[in-house]
Write a protein that holds these residues in place. Structure first.
Motif, PDB file in Angstrom:
ATOM      1  N   ALA A   1       0.946  -0.901   0.188  1.00  0.00           N
ATOM      2  CA  ALA A   1      -0.294   0.044   0.373  1.00  0.00           C
ATOM      3  C   ALA A   1       0.540   1.237  -0.162  1.00  0.00           C
ATOM      4  N   ALA A   2       1.079   2.514   0.168  1.00  0.00           N
ATOM      5  CA  ALA A   2       1.281   4.048  -0.383  1.00  0.00           C
ATOM      6  C   ALA A   2       1.543   3.990   0.906  1.00  0.00           C
ATOM      7  N   ARG A   3       2.563   4.377   0.936  1.00  0.00           N
ATOM      8  CA  ARG A   3       3.395   4.821   2.455  1.00  0.00           C
ATOM      9  C   ARG A   3       2.156   6.014   3.566  1.00  0.00           C
ATOM     10  N   ALA A   4       1.589   6.960   2.123  1.00  0.00           N
ATOM     11  CA  ALA A   4       0.172   7.753   3.104  1.00  0.00           C
ATOM     12  C   ALA A   4      -0.830   7.155   3.848  1.00  0.00           C
ATOM     13  N   ASP A   5      -0.789   5.726   3.387  1.00  0.00           N
ATOM     14  CA  ASP A   5      -2.227   4.780   3.841  1.00  0.00           C
ATOM     15  C   ASP A   5      -1.554   4.001   5.498  1.00  0.00           C
ATOM     16  N   TYR A   6      -0.373   4.102   5.246  1.00  0.00           N
ATOM     17  CA  TYR A   6       0.199   3.291   7.040  1.00  0.00           C
ATOM     18  C   TYR A   6       0.083   4.613   7.595  1.00  0.00           C
ATOM     19  N   ALA A   7       0.880   5.733   7.076  1.00  0.00           N
ATOM     20  CA  ALA A   7       1.049   7.277   7.409  1.00  0.00           C
ATOM     21  C   ALA A   7      -0.440   7.237   8.397  1.00  0.00           C
ATOM     22  N   ALA A   8      -1.640   7.652   8.016  1.00  0.00           N
ATOM     23  CA  ALA A   8      -2.874   7.601   8.292  1.00  0.00           C
ATOM     24  C   ALA A   8      -3.219   6.769   8.989  1.00  0.00           C
ATOM     25  N   ALA A   9      -3.132   5.324   8.972  1.00  0.00           N
ATOM     26  CA  ALA A   9      -3.628   4.214   9.751  1.00  0.00           C
ATOM     27  C   ALA A   9      -2.838   4.484  11.013  1.00  0.00           C
ATOM     28  N   ALA A  10      -1.176   4.964  10.974  1.00  0.00           N
ATOM     29  CA  ALA A  10      -0.888   5.342  12.684  1.00  0.00           C
ATOM     30  C   ALA A  10      -1.469   6.686  12.977  1.00  0.00           C
ATOM     31  N   ALA A  11      -2.111   7.736  12.252  1.00  0.00           N
ATOM     32  CA  ALA A  11      -2.951   8.796  12.989  1.00  0.00           C
ATOM     33  C   ALA A  11      -4.152   8.422  13.474  1.00  0.00           C
ATOM     34  N   VAL A  12      -4.594   7.510  12.960  1.00  0.00           N
ATOM     35  CA  VAL A  12      -5.954   7.045  12.922  1.00  0.00           C
ATOM     36  C   VAL A  12      -5.607   6.157  14.651  1.00  0.00           C
ATOM     37  N   VAL A  13      -5.114   5.025  14.663  1.00  0.00           N
ATOM     38  CA  VAL A  13      -4.265   4.781  16.438  1.00  0.00           C
ATOM     39  C   VAL A  13      -4.202   5.822  17.369  1.00  0.00           C
ATOM     40  N   LEU A  14      -3.271   6.780  16.715  1.00  0.00           N
ATOM     41  CA  LEU A  14      -2.460   7.629  18.609  1.00  0.00           C
ATOM     42  C   LEU A  14      -3.738   8.158  18.399  1.00  0.00           C
ATOM     43  N   THR A  15      -5.052   8.596  17.353  1.00  0.00           N
ATOM     44  CA  THR A  15      -5.898   9.027  17.788  1.00  0.00           C
ATOM     45  C   THR A  15      -7.118   8.833  18.961  1.00  0.00           C
ATOM     46  N   ARG A  16      -6.828   7.567  18.810  1.00  0.00           N
ATOM     47  CA  ARG A  16      -8.852   6.912  19.118  1.00  0.00           C
ATOM     48  C   ARG A  16      -7.379   5.896  20.886  1.00  0.00           C
ATOM     49  N   ASP A  17      -8.926   6.001  21.655  1.00  0.00           N
ATOM     50  CA  ASP A  17      -8.705   4.941  23.235  1.00  0.00           C
ATOM     51  C   ASP A  17      -8.735   3.609  23.349  1.00  0.00           C
ATOM     52  N   ASN A  18      -8.077   3.314  24.247  1.00  0.00           N
ATOM     53  CA  ASN A  18      -7.816   2.461  24.312  1.00  0.00           C
ATOM     54  C   ASN A  18      -7.293   1.173  23.355  1.00  0.00           C
ATOM     55  N   GLN A  19      -6.451   1.480  22.671  1.00  0.00           N
ATOM     56  CA  GLN A  19      -5.173   1.178  21.738  1.00  0.00           C
ATOM     57  C   GLN A  19      -3.802  -0.129  22.495  1.00  0.00           C
ATOM     58  N   ALA A  20      -3.891   0.138  23.522  1.00  0.00           N
ATOM     59  CA  ALA A  20      -2.995  -0.630  24.406  1.00  0.00           C
ATOM     60  C   ALA A  20      -3.367  -2.276  23.636  1.00  0.00           C
ATOM     61  N   GLY A  21      -2.332  -3.110  23.844  1.00  0.00           N
ATOM     62  CA  GLY A  21      -2.497  -4.418  23.727  1.00  0.00           C
ATOM     63  C   GLY A  21      -2.386  -4.300  21.970  1.00  0.00           C
ATOM     64  N   LYS A  22      -2.564  -3.801  21.111  1.00  0.00           N
ATOM     65  CA  LYS A  22      -3.442  -4.264  20.034  1.00  0.00           C
ATOM     66  C   LYS A  22      -2.303  -4.916  18.305  1.00  0.00           C
ATOM     67  N   VAL A  23      -2.213  -5.124  17.677  1.00  0.00           N
ATOM     68  CA  VAL A  23      -2.060  -5.762  16.933  1.00  0.00           C
ATOM     69  C   VAL A  23      -1.908  -5.900  15.140  1.00  0.00           C
ATOM     70  N   TYR A  24      -2.330  -4.949  14.598  1.00  0.00           N
ATOM     71  CA  TYR A  24      -2.885  -4.664  13.886  1.00  0.00           C
ATOM     72  C   TYR A  24      -1.473  -5.012  12.329  1.00  0.00           C
ATOM     73  N   GLU A  25      -2.170  -5.607  11.352  1.00  0.00           N
ATOM     74  CA  GLU A  25      -1.318  -6.472  10.462  1.00  0.00           C
ATOM     75  C   GLU A  25      -1.955  -5.342   9.248  1.00  0.00           C
ATOM     76  N   LEU A  26      -0.926  -4.662   8.969  1.00  0.00           N
ATOM     77  CA  LEU A  26      -1.159  -3.327   8.426  1.00  0.00           C
ATOM     78  C   LEU A  26      -0.968  -4.386   6.548  1.00  0.00           C
TER      79      LEU A  26
END
Length: 282
Positions: free
Chosen positions: A169-194
């Protein structure tokens, strides 16, 4: 406060751009080795702090009053584990509430040489006790489209992946996903296969270049040693060339394929197709 390490890099800058769409610039910290490289971000109101993975003192200072950190993996293959350890220890000392780490697809089971330092970093995170989330990034489409000029010049895409599929996927797609995770609550312990929604083989990639450019381009599958030699001939250091060739061989066995759709689900849209990435490169 959300801090992004390596913020002047290709991925880091895109993450900052995505974060600016979700939160105020005053909530974002760009951590970089050379602050002169991010003057444009400072002008947007982003906090700038000097931080060097190899200098723990700079990390401790940079992480003060930070809630979440995106640890973008170091570009210095072979030095990553110790550099990431420095970041994790500084983050723990600063009392951050979350570290998001850009790992690699299936890091815990991957046979890729490139996955070894990522797996080691994931282990360090687990042992640290710091709440964390793993962003296991697949291949960036730009890994290939960045050399599309060479493919057009020689009429061939070279590799050792056989008919292995790349869920890129485009680098920008991965960047957008990181931004979502960083601004979303209750992410500790999750593993995303992107990974990208639509996987492709290098033969299909070459065909797409041909179709979109109007110039015939074929895929030339080479033995691993020969492909390594070809990469060295292109100017890559021998060690890194060997790692890339190993990654291609790993891809032939499924190491860079994933159909979880974690990435498109996070960003709320389909991932960028390889065709669109080729068009952008052309």
């Amino acid at each position: 406060m959300i801090l992004v390490t390596g913020a002047s890099g290709q991925l880091g800058r895109l993450v900052i751009e995505s974060l600016l769409e979700k939160t105020a610039a005053s909530n974002i910290v760009a951590a970089v080795r050379n602050i002169d490289n991010v003057k444009d971000l400072a002008e947007k109101g982003v906090h700038i702090r000097q931080a060097d993975y190899t200098q723990p003192d700079t990390l401790v200072t940079a992480f003060a009053n930070v809630e979440k950190i995106l640890l973008i993996s170091s570009s210095e293959v072979g030095q990553r584990e110790i550099q990431h350890k420095n970041v994790i220890e500084a983050a723990k000392a600063a009392g951050v509430s979350l570290i998001a780490y850009t790992s690699i697809l299936k890091a815990d089971t991957s046979s890729l040489i490139l996955a070894e330092e990522h797996a080691a970093t994931e282990k360090l995170l687990a042992e640290s006790g710091v709440p964390h989330v793993l962003l296991r990034n697949g291949w960036y489409s730009e890994n290939y489209t960045g050399t599309i000029g060479m493919a057009l010049e020689h009429g061939a895409v070279q590799g050792s992946a056989g008919e292995g599929k790349f869920s890129a996927a485009a680098r920008a797609d991965y960047a957008a996903a990181a931004a979502v995770v960083l601004t979303r609550d209750n992410q500790a312990g999750k593993v995303y296969e992107l990974a990208g929604d639509n996987a492709f083989t290098l033969s299909e990639y070459a065909q797409a270049i041909s179709h979109l450019s109007g110039k015939a381009v074929i895929y030339q599958n080479l033995p691993e040693a020969e492909y390594t030699k070809a990469l060295v001939g292109m100017g890559l250091p021998e060690g890194f060339a060997g790692i890339l060739a190993d990654s291609d061989v790993g891809a032939s066995k499924g190491a860079l394929f994933n159909d979880s759709k974690d990435l498109s689900i996070l960003i709320g849209r389909p991932t960028t197709s390889i065709e669109d990435s080729i068009k952008a490169a052309l």
